[in-house]
Design a protein around this motif. Structure first.
Motif, short mmCIF file in Angstrom:
data_model
loop_
_atom_site.label_atom_id
_atom_site.label_comp_id
_atom_site.label_asym_id
_atom_site.label_seq_id
_atom_site.Cartn_x
_atom_site.Cartn_y
_atom_site.Cartn_z
N ARG A 53 20.67 5.67 -29.74
CA ARG A 53 19.95 6.60 -28.40
C ARG A 53 20.43 8.13 -28.76
O ARG A 53 19.38 8.79 -28.75
CB ARG A 53 20.13 6.04 -27.05
CG ARG A 53 19.41 4.73 -27.30
CD ARG A 53 19.21 3.64 -25.94
NE ARG A 53 18.77 3.06 -25.94
CZ ARG A 53 18.88 1.82 -26.53
NH1 ARG A 53 20.06 1.69 -27.04
NH2 ARG A 53 18.23 0.53 -25.89
N PHE A 86 11.79 10.88 -29.44
CA PHE A 86 12.64 10.06 -27.97
C PHE A 86 12.32 9.44 -27.22
O PHE A 86 11.44 10.64 -26.54
CB PHE A 86 14.01 11.28 -27.86
CG PHE A 86 15.07 11.31 -26.91
CD1 PHE A 86 16.18 10.12 -26.81
CD2 PHE A 86 14.79 11.75 -25.67
CE1 PHE A 86 17.20 9.85 -25.88
CE2 PHE A 86 15.29 10.90 -25.07
CZ PHE A 86 16.33 10.19 -24.85
N MET A 97 22.81 15.22 -22.76
CA MET A 97 21.99 15.32 -23.07
C MET A 97 20.86 15.81 -22.17
O MET A 97 20.03 16.76 -22.91
CB MET A 97 20.91 14.05 -22.96
CG MET A 97 21.11 12.67 -23.46
SD MET A 97 20.08 11.47 -23.99
CE MET A 97 20.64 10.36 -25.42
N PHE A 125 18.19 11.35 -30.30
CA PHE A 125 17.97 13.47 -29.43
C PHE A 125 18.23 13.28 -30.06
O PHE A 125 17.62 14.66 -30.40
CB PHE A 125 18.89 12.39 -28.29
CG PHE A 125 18.74 14.00 -27.39
CD1 PHE A 125 18.08 13.84 -26.49
CD2 PHE A 125 19.53 14.47 -27.44
CE1 PHE A 125 17.76 15.46 -25.76
CE2 PHE A 125 19.78 16.20 -26.71
CZ PHE A 125 18.46 16.39 -25.78
#
Length: 100
Positions: free
Chosen positions: A25, A42, A58, A29
């Protein structure tokens, strides 16, 4: 990149180089920022599948990006990002390495 965003991005790069569901994940991103057209986007719902600190990192990077007047890419991290591409998008990486 300011110090806070740089530190967050470097933590994310380290995670993206590991082999976990969260790493995938995080890689998504980073690669969406690098080149979403060729490397994939994303899914914002992935924020629910990472630890709070990762989601915060993030958000820190995203917030820093939102304050820029033009597109900014972390070119000083090119080699590290290429390693993430090779790990998480091996077909794309192999194709990019073919002679023209």
């Amino acid at each position: 990149m300011d110090d806070k965003a740089r530190a967050a991005f470097e933590r994310l790069l380290k995670i993206a180089k590991s082999d976990t569901g969260q790493a995938r994940r995080v890689a998504n991103f980073i690669l969406a920022w690098w080149n979403a057209d060729s490397l994939g986007g994303f899914d914002i719902a992935d924020l629910f599948a990472v630890d709070t600190q990762i989601a915060t990192d993030m958000a820190t990077v995203f917030s820093w990006l939102s304050q820029q007047n033009e597109a900014v890419y972390p070119s000083e991290y090119r080699a590290a990002i290429e390693a993430v591409i090779a790990e998480w998008r091996p077909d794309i990486w192999a194709k990019a390495q073919e002679p023209a």
